[in-house]
Design an enzyme around this catalytic site. Structure first.
Site, PDB file in Angstrom:
ATOM      1  CE  LYS A  10      -3.948  -2.009   2.377  1.00 15.57           C
ATOM      2  NZ  LYS A  10      -5.370  -1.945   3.610  1.00 15.57           N
ATOM      3  CE1 TYR A  50      -8.993  -2.570   0.753  1.00 17.37           C
ATOM      4  CE2 TYR A  50      -8.190  -1.047  -0.959  1.00 17.37           C
ATOM      5  CZ  TYR A  50      -8.186  -2.464  -0.348  1.00 17.37           C
ATOM      6  OH  TYR A  50      -7.108  -2.979   0.351  1.00 17.37           O
ATOM      7  CG  ASN A 113      -3.848  -2.290   6.606  1.00 18.56           C
ATOM      8  OD1 ASN A 113      -3.754  -1.834   5.904  1.00 18.56           O
ATOM      9  ND2 ASN A 113      -4.504  -2.482   7.177  1.00 18.56           N
ATOM     10  CG  HIS A 116      -5.118  -5.793  -0.086  1.00 17.74           C
ATOM     11  ND1 HIS A 116      -6.540  -6.155   0.187  1.00 17.74           N
ATOM     12  CD2 HIS A 116      -5.118  -6.775  -1.690  1.00 17.74           C
ATOM     13  CE1 HIS A 116      -7.336  -7.222  -0.982  1.00 17.74           C
ATOM     14  NE2 HIS A 116      -6.607  -7.644  -1.872  1.00 17.74           N
ATOM     15  CD  GLU A 127      -8.687  -8.922  -3.463  1.00 19.94           C
ATOM     16  OE1 GLU A 127      -9.459  -8.822  -3.183  1.00 19.94           O
ATOM     17  OE2 GLU A 127      -7.219  -9.207  -3.545  1.00 19.94           O
TER      18      GLU A 127
HETATM   19  P1  ATP Z   1      -6.985  -5.942   3.159  1.00 14.38           P
HETATM   20  O1  ATP Z   1      -8.547  -6.502   2.369  1.00 14.38           O
HETATM   21  O2  ATP Z   1      -6.872  -4.704   2.724  1.00 14.38           O
HETATM   22  O3  ATP Z   1      -6.371  -7.006   2.569  1.00 14.38           O
HETATM   23  P2  ATP Z   1      -8.330  -6.490   5.519  1.00 14.38           P
HETATM   24  O4  ATP Z   1      -8.898  -8.261   4.475  1.00 14.38           O
HETATM   25  O5  ATP Z   1      -7.425  -6.771   7.009  1.00 14.38           O
HETATM   26  O6  ATP Z   1      -7.334  -6.089   4.392  1.00 14.38           O
HETATM   27  P3  ATP Z   1     -11.069  -5.518   5.351  1.00 14.38           P
HETATM   28  O7  ATP Z   1     -12.074  -5.490   6.113  1.00 14.38           O
HETATM   29  O8  ATP Z   1     -10.935  -5.872   4.285  1.00 14.38           O
HETATM   30  O9  ATP Z   1      -9.248  -5.914   6.090  1.00 14.38           O
HETATM   31  O10 ATP Z   1     -10.533  -3.844   5.420  1.00 14.38           O
HETATM   32  C1  ATP Z   1      -9.848  -3.187   3.682  1.00 14.38           C
HETATM   33  C2  ATP Z   1      -9.283  -2.253   4.759  1.00 14.38           C
HETATM   34  O11 ATP Z   1     -10.177  -0.920   5.080  1.00 14.38           O
HETATM   35  C3  ATP Z   1      -8.359  -2.444   5.826  1.00 14.38           C
HETATM   36  O12 ATP Z   1      -6.989  -2.828   5.308  1.00 14.38           O
HETATM   37  C4  ATP Z   1      -8.117  -1.155   6.445  1.00 14.38           C
HETATM   38  O13 ATP Z   1      -6.733  -0.081   5.229  1.00 14.38           O
HETATM   39  C5  ATP Z   1      -9.799  -0.065   5.903  1.00 14.38           C
HETATM   40  N1  ATP Z   1      -9.909   0.017   7.606  1.00 14.38           N
HETATM   41  C6  ATP Z   1     -10.428  -1.523   7.909  1.00 14.38           C
HETATM   42  N2  ATP Z   1     -11.453  -0.923   8.364  1.00 14.38           N
HETATM   43  C7  ATP Z   1     -10.890   0.052   9.054  1.00 14.38           C
HETATM   44  C8  ATP Z   1     -10.732   1.521  10.383  1.00 14.38           C
HETATM   45  N3  ATP Z   1     -12.408   0.710  11.026  1.00 14.38           N
HETATM   46  N4  ATP Z   1     -10.724   2.520  10.280  1.00 14.38           N
HETATM   47  C9  ATP Z   1      -9.780   2.725   8.976  1.00 14.38           C
HETATM   48  N5  ATP Z   1      -9.368   1.930   8.142  1.00 14.38           N
HETATM   49  C10 ATP Z   1     -10.185   1.001   7.928  1.00 14.38           C
HETATM   50 MG    MG Z   2      -9.955  -8.020   3.628  1.00 15.50          MG
END
Ligand code: ATP
Ligand code: MG
Length: 138
Positions: A10, A50, A113, A116, A127
Site C-alpha cells: 500500500k 474496495y 496498514n 493488502h 483482484e
Molecule cells: P485488506 O482487504 O486491505 O487486506 P483486511 O482484509 O485486513 O485488509 P478489511 O476489513 O478488508 O481488512 O478492510 C479493508 C481495509 O480498510 C483495511 O486494510 C484498512 O486499510 C481499511 N479499514 C478497515 N477497517 C478500518 C477502520 N476501522 N478504520 C479505517 N480504515 C479501516
Molecule cells: Mg480485506
C-alpha cells in the site's frame, strides 16, 4: 484450496521505502511472485477495488489513502496461498498483529496498514484480474 493470492504493497509502505523489505518477507515465507507491477490507482479505481466496503464509515478515507500514492500489485503462488498469506500479513489493526507479521513490522494504523491480502480464493481471482491481463500473468 487454491495456490494463488493477490497482494498490494500500500501507499504508506511504498512511501516509507519498504517495498524491498516486504518482498523479502514474502519470498522468505515461501511465496513465489508470478506477476507484479508498480502503479497508482485513481480514486475511482480504488473505489471499485474496495467496493464491498462502500457502506462502511471508513470508505472515503480508505479510497483516498489507496489512491494517494503508488502501490505495488502482485499475484503470489504457494500451497494454501490465501490463508497462509493472511497469516503472514497479520491482523488488520497492527496493534493486534502478531510478532513477525508484515503489519506488525511495517503498518502504522488500521487505516494505513502496509499491505493488502485477498480474503478468499474467489476474491484472489477477481483482484488479480483487476490488475493483470492474460499476457501479464503467466
Ligand atoms: P485488506 O482487504 O486491505 O487486506 P483486511 O482484509 O485486513 O485488509 P478489511 O476489513 O478488508 O481488512 O478492510 C479493508 C481495509 O480498510 C483495511 O486494510 C484498512 O486499510 C481499511 N479499514 C478497515 N477497517 C478500518 C477502520 N476501522 N478504520 C479505517 N480504515 C479501516
Ligand atoms: Mg480485506
Amino acid at each position: 484450496m487454491s495456490n494463488r493470492t493477490f497482494t498490494m504493497i500500500k501507499p504508506d509502505a511504498v512511501r516509507g521505502g519498504n517495498i524491498g523489505n516486504i518482498l523479502q518477507m514474502i519470498n522468505a515465507a515461501g511465496f513465489k511472485i508470478v506477476a507484479m507491477k508498480y502503479t497508482k490507482l485513481s480514486l475511482e479505481q480504488a473505489g471499485k477495488f474496495y467496493e464491498v466496503h462502500n457502506a462502511r464509515p471508513f470508505y472515503g478515507e480508505l479510497t483516498e489513502f489507496m489512491s494517494g500514492g503508488p502501490i505495488v500489485a502482485a499475484i503470489l503462488e504457494k500451497e494454501n496461498a490465501v490463508a497462509d498469506f493472511r497469516k503472514l500479513i497479520g491482523a488488520t489493526n497492527p496493534a493486534q498483529a502478531e510478532e513477525g507479521t508484515i503489519r506488525k513490522k511495517y503498518a502504522a494504523s488500521v487505516g494505513e496498514n502496509a499491505v493488502h491480502g485477498s480474503d478468499s480464493d474467489e476474491n484472489a481471482k477477481i483482484e488479480g484480474d483487476f490488475f493483470f491481463n492474460g499476457l501479464e500473468r503467466p
